[in-house]
Design a protein around this motif. Sequence first.
Motif, PDB file in Angstrom:
ATOM      1  N   SER A   2       0.831  -1.204   0.000  1.00  0.00           N
ATOM      2  CA  SER A   2       0.000   0.000   0.000  1.00  0.00           C
ATOM      3  C   SER A   2       0.862   1.249   0.000  1.00  0.00           C
ATOM      4  O   SER A   2       2.082   1.189  -0.002  1.00  0.00           O
ATOM      5  CB  SER A   2      -0.851  -0.006   1.267  1.00  0.00           C
ATOM      6  N   ALA A   3       0.165   2.384   0.034  1.00  0.00           N
ATOM      7  CA  ALA A   3       0.890   3.656   0.107  1.00  0.00           C
ATOM      8  C   ALA A   3       1.699   3.736   1.403  1.00  0.00           C
ATOM      9  O   ALA A   3       2.800   4.283   1.428  1.00  0.00           O
ATOM     10  CB  ALA A   3      -0.093   4.814   0.031  1.00  0.00           C
ATOM     11  N   ALA A   4       1.140   3.154   2.477  1.00  0.00           N
ATOM     12  CA  ALA A   4       1.855   3.204   3.763  1.00  0.00           C
ATOM     13  C   ALA A   4       3.158   2.415   3.696  1.00  0.00           C
ATOM     14  O   ALA A   4       4.207   2.883   4.161  1.00  0.00           O
ATOM     15  CB  ALA A   4       0.964   2.646   4.876  1.00  0.00           C
ATOM     16  N   THR A   5       3.098   1.219   3.084  1.00  0.00           N
ATOM     17  CA  THR A   5       4.336   0.439   2.995  1.00  0.00           C
ATOM     18  C   THR A   5       5.309   1.088   2.020  1.00  0.00           C
ATOM     19  O   THR A   5       6.521   1.003   2.195  1.00  0.00           O
ATOM     20  CB  THR A   5       4.061  -1.012   2.564  1.00  0.00           C
ATOM     21  N   LEU A   6       4.762   1.755   0.989  1.00  0.00           N
ATOM     22  CA  LEU A   6       5.654   2.459   0.057  1.00  0.00           C
ATOM     23  C   LEU A   6       6.406   3.569   0.784  1.00  0.00           C
ATOM     24  O   LEU A   6       7.629   3.712   0.654  1.00  0.00           O
ATOM     25  CB  LEU A   6       4.851   3.041  -1.113  1.00  0.00           C
ATOM     26  N   THR A   7       5.674   4.339   1.587  1.00  0.00           N
ATOM     27  CA  THR A   7       6.312   5.401   2.355  1.00  0.00           C
ATOM     28  C   THR A   7       7.372   4.841   3.284  1.00  0.00           C
ATOM     29  O   THR A   7       8.475   5.373   3.400  1.00  0.00           O
ATOM     30  CB  THR A   7       5.257   6.156   3.205  1.00  0.00           C
ATOM     31  N   ARG A   8       7.030   3.714   3.932  1.00  0.00           N
ATOM     32  CA  ARG A   8       7.994   3.097   4.839  1.00  0.00           C
ATOM     33  C   ARG A   8       9.250   2.651   4.094  1.00  0.00           C
ATOM     34  O   ARG A   8      10.373   2.951   4.495  1.00  0.00           O
ATOM     35  CB  ARG A   8       7.340   1.894   5.525  1.00  0.00           C
ATOM     36  N   ASP A   9       9.049   1.944   2.959  1.00  0.00           N
ATOM     37  CA  ASP A   9      10.195   1.463   2.186  1.00  0.00           C
ATOM     38  C   ASP A   9      11.094   2.625   1.760  1.00  0.00           C
ATOM     39  O   ASP A   9      12.315   2.577   1.905  1.00  0.00           O
ATOM     40  CB  ASP A   9       9.733   0.705   0.940  1.00  0.00           C
ATOM     41  N   VAL A  10      10.468   3.675   1.210  1.00  0.00           N
ATOM     42  CA  VAL A  10      11.257   4.809   0.742  1.00  0.00           C
ATOM     43  C   VAL A  10      11.965   5.475   1.921  1.00  0.00           C
ATOM     44  O   VAL A  10      13.140   5.851   1.830  1.00  0.00           O
ATOM     45  CB  VAL A  10      10.369   5.819  -0.018  1.00  0.00           C
ATOM     46  N   GLY A  11      11.257   5.589   3.050  1.00  0.00           N
ATOM     47  CA  GLY A  11      11.857   6.199   4.231  1.00  0.00           C
ATOM     48  C   GLY A  11      13.080   5.409   4.710  1.00  0.00           C
ATOM     49  O   GLY A  11      14.153   5.972   4.920  1.00  0.00           O
ATOM     50  N   ALA A 101      11.859   1.425  -4.781  1.00  0.00           N
ATOM     51  CA  ALA A 101      11.948   2.268  -3.586  1.00  0.00           C
ATOM     52  C   ALA A 101      13.406   2.619  -3.296  1.00  0.00           C
ATOM     53  O   ALA A 101      13.718   3.719  -2.814  1.00  0.00           O
ATOM     54  CB  ALA A 101      11.331   1.565  -2.379  1.00  0.00           C
ATOM     55  N   VAL A 102      14.297   1.705  -3.627  1.00  0.00           N
ATOM     56  CA  VAL A 102      15.713   1.960  -3.391  1.00  0.00           C
ATOM     57  C   VAL A 102      16.193   3.118  -4.286  1.00  0.00           C
ATOM     58  O   VAL A 102      16.989   3.960  -3.865  1.00  0.00           O
ATOM     59  CB  VAL A 102      16.552   0.676  -3.590  1.00  0.00           C
ATOM     60  N   LEU A 103      15.642   3.196  -5.486  1.00  0.00           N
ATOM     61  CA  LEU A 103      16.016   4.288  -6.391  1.00  0.00           C
ATOM     62  C   LEU A 103      15.464   5.619  -5.874  1.00  0.00           C
ATOM     63  O   LEU A 103      16.162   6.637  -5.833  1.00  0.00           O
ATOM     64  CB  LEU A 103      15.482   4.014  -7.803  1.00  0.00           C
ATOM     65  N   THR A 104      14.212   5.595  -5.480  1.00  0.00           N
ATOM     66  CA  THR A 104      13.608   6.813  -4.946  1.00  0.00           C
ATOM     67  C   THR A 104      14.376   7.320  -3.732  1.00  0.00           C
ATOM     68  O   THR A 104      14.572   8.530  -3.567  1.00  0.00           O
ATOM     69  CB  THR A 104      12.135   6.551  -4.566  1.00  0.00           C
ATOM     70  N   GLY A 105      14.826   6.383  -2.902  1.00  0.00           N
ATOM     71  CA  GLY A 105      15.616   6.759  -1.735  1.00  0.00           C
ATOM     72  C   GLY A 105      16.874   7.517  -2.138  1.00  0.00           C
ATOM     73  O   GLY A 105      17.200   8.561  -1.564  1.00  0.00           O
ATOM     74  N   HIS A 106      17.559   7.018  -3.157  1.00  0.00           N
ATOM     75  CA  HIS A 106      18.763   7.705  -3.628  1.00  0.00           C
ATOM     76  C   HIS A 106      18.439   9.122  -4.114  1.00  0.00           C
ATOM     77  O   HIS A 106      19.195  10.056  -3.893  1.00  0.00           O
ATOM     78  CB  HIS A 106      19.401   6.918  -4.780  1.00  0.00           C
ATOM     79  N   VAL A 107      17.304   9.259  -4.793  1.00  0.00           N
ATOM     80  CA  VAL A 107      16.953  10.570  -5.349  1.00  0.00           C
ATOM     81  C   VAL A 107      16.686  11.573  -4.220  1.00  0.00           C
ATOM     82  O   VAL A 107      17.184  12.705  -4.248  1.00  0.00           O
ATOM     83  CB  VAL A 107      15.731  10.449  -6.285  1.00  0.00           C
ATOM     84  N   LEU A 108      15.931  11.143  -3.229  1.00  0.00           N
ATOM     85  CA  LEU A 108      15.623  12.054  -2.116  1.00  0.00           C
ATOM     86  C   LEU A 108      16.899  12.508  -1.413  1.00  0.00           C
ATOM     87  O   LEU A 108      17.063  13.692  -1.090  1.00  0.00           O
ATOM     88  CB  LEU A 108      14.692  11.362  -1.109  1.00  0.00           C
ATOM     89  N   VAL A 109      17.801  11.562  -1.190  1.00  0.00           N
ATOM     90  CA  VAL A 109      19.035  11.907  -0.492  1.00  0.00           C
ATOM     91  C   VAL A 109      19.893  12.833  -1.353  1.00  0.00           C
ATOM     92  O   VAL A 109      20.526  13.763  -0.851  1.00  0.00           O
ATOM     93  CB  VAL A 109      19.809  10.633  -0.104  1.00  0.00           C
TER      94      VAL A 109
END
Lengths: 262, 344
Positions: A2-11, A101-109
């Motif tokens: 879900s959106a909640a798990t997506l947020t958690r993964d990205v976080g 999610a791992v890619l999105t994490g890199h982008v945010l950082v």
Amino acid sequence: MSAATLTRDVGVLSGRSLRLSRRDLDAMLTAIVLPVVILLMFTYVFGGALEVGTDYVTYATPGIILLCAGFGAANTALAVESDMSGGMVERLRTMPVHAGAVLTGHVLVSLAKNLVTTAVVFGVAVAIGFRPTASPLEWLAAIGLLLLFVHAITWTAVFIGVIVRSPDAASGFIFFVMFLPYVSSAFVPVYTLPNWLAGFAEHQPVTPLIETVRGLLVGGTPGAPAGADLTSTALVAVAWCVVLAGVFAAAAMVTFRRRTAH
Amino acid sequence: MRPRKPPADAAVVMADVGVTLGTARRPVPVLNGVDLVLPRGEVLALLGPNGAGKTTTIRVLTTQLRHQRGQVTVAGVDPLRHPARVRRHIGVAGQQVSLDKRQTGLENLVMLGRLSGLGRRAAHDRAHGLLDEFDLGVASERLVETYSGGMGRRLDLAAALIGRPQVLFLDEPTTGLDPRSRTSLWEVIRRIVAEGSSVFLTTQYLEEADQLASRVALVDGGRVVAEGTPVDLKRRVGQARLEFTLATGPDAVRAAEALDVVPAAELGTEIDREGAGLTVTLPTDGSVSHVRWVLERLEHSGVAPVSWAMPEPTLDDVFLSLTGHLARPLDAVDASAEPEEMAS
Ligand SMILES: Nc1ncnc2c1ncn2[C@@H]1O[C@H](COP(=O)(O)OP(=O)(O)O)[C@@H](O)[C@H]1O
Ligand SMILES: [Mg+2]
């Protein structure tokens, strides 16, 4: 999922990416020191000989800030490449984690990191005489535009990191991105370039970006666009960022899924 | 070979699974109809040489690779149709340690715990628990790049367990480790099994399969060529042998004659009279009483061996007797023997 798990993964994965880049001191230092050195060099070594119609530091700082942003973002290519080949991506694909999610994490950082390095370069510029004349609104617009730019370059870097098969190839991309601002209006006005270069410089994405940042931060100085001119340049700049980010984010996600099966 | 009908709650079932890799122009058939069953709560070892298709099998079962032919269920779920559901039930430790070298052991585990759905507190508790259990407590705050090979493997195993998986997949968990680390890793794996997980592991070592697995499947060229309990397989291989080296040819002949009467015939192998000339080889069940009997016979006949050995059957023995060919080309055997094995 879900959106909640997506947020958690990205976080969680952003936290990881942040820890890893904090520990990569070399890359961190280069991302800060190199732009500062370039700023000092252009201002004190070449600046005196370059005729741009105003204080050289006033002219060059917007471009160097962009250079610094692009450079730091391009490092993401290396981080992604190492995740792809080092087994972490493989491990994550066997876990209930959102693809990408791992890619999105890199982008945010990358966005966060580049805000910091940009602030440092900016501080040095002010220390050696850079005097922005921007209103609070113009400040916001300039920062927003820088973030858009970093976002676009980072997704491009992510895409490169996903498709290359070696760290060397990823480094090649970093070199290319570092090189782009030199053939633009960052250090000298485009009209001073030879014809064939001027054509490229005028139409590559970095030039309208630099011109817009210049117009926003030091509007009214010679060479800085203003009024309707600034608006249209800004639109071109924003369009470039949105298109680049959209195309490369999509390409990165699709390739990522293809290369990790399922 | 046709397996029995799998139990309905089997941890892993593979039926006639085929995988072809490579390109359209140059297809490489890697799995050619694999049939396997891992009953719940048991340990299945996939035993085979390099290139047999072990890693590919694991990749199919852990949603990293789509098979083109056959049926697969993992924890009762079809990984082609529901990869996300399979991922909730499995833990995987690949052939290479796949953790962040620039994170500490604790950071790696907490991160993976959070990603498998544990809350912040729960992830920390679970990570600390596993680190202690795997003897990594003191190293938990150190970057993984400072870990030894054995520590890295143990952490990788802990990482695979973080989400309390129903089925654990281990791809060559001890390859490249020194004997001591290997033994300690076996200890850890046994404990995991005792807690009731189903374990699917691959190995190149017959001894490892023997130590850990309740079922062994021998793979070669993308096929299962034999399957059974370790005892089963060993029996089919001819079990362990005793080897005596004698000082002279006549000694060897006398020893062979003396041992000819030793009732070991039902164990299979013939006594090798010529063979290496000065050695006499005979089968044994490895029991103390049998070895004592053999030594007494030798003493009785007045022959004193220079040395003796009891080599375990190797993967090559298994292959030779079950497939009629060696696991590796003959000239590659020495080159690929690991130093630690020669030392032991
Ligand atoms: N992507 C691939 N393309 C072509 N051949 C491959 C690919 N991956 C593996 N193979 C081949 O498949 C065979 C089995 O590989 P693998 O499953 O890794 O064996 P093992 O783990 O038992 O050593 C090997 O001969 C290998 O060369
Ligand atoms: Mg393998």
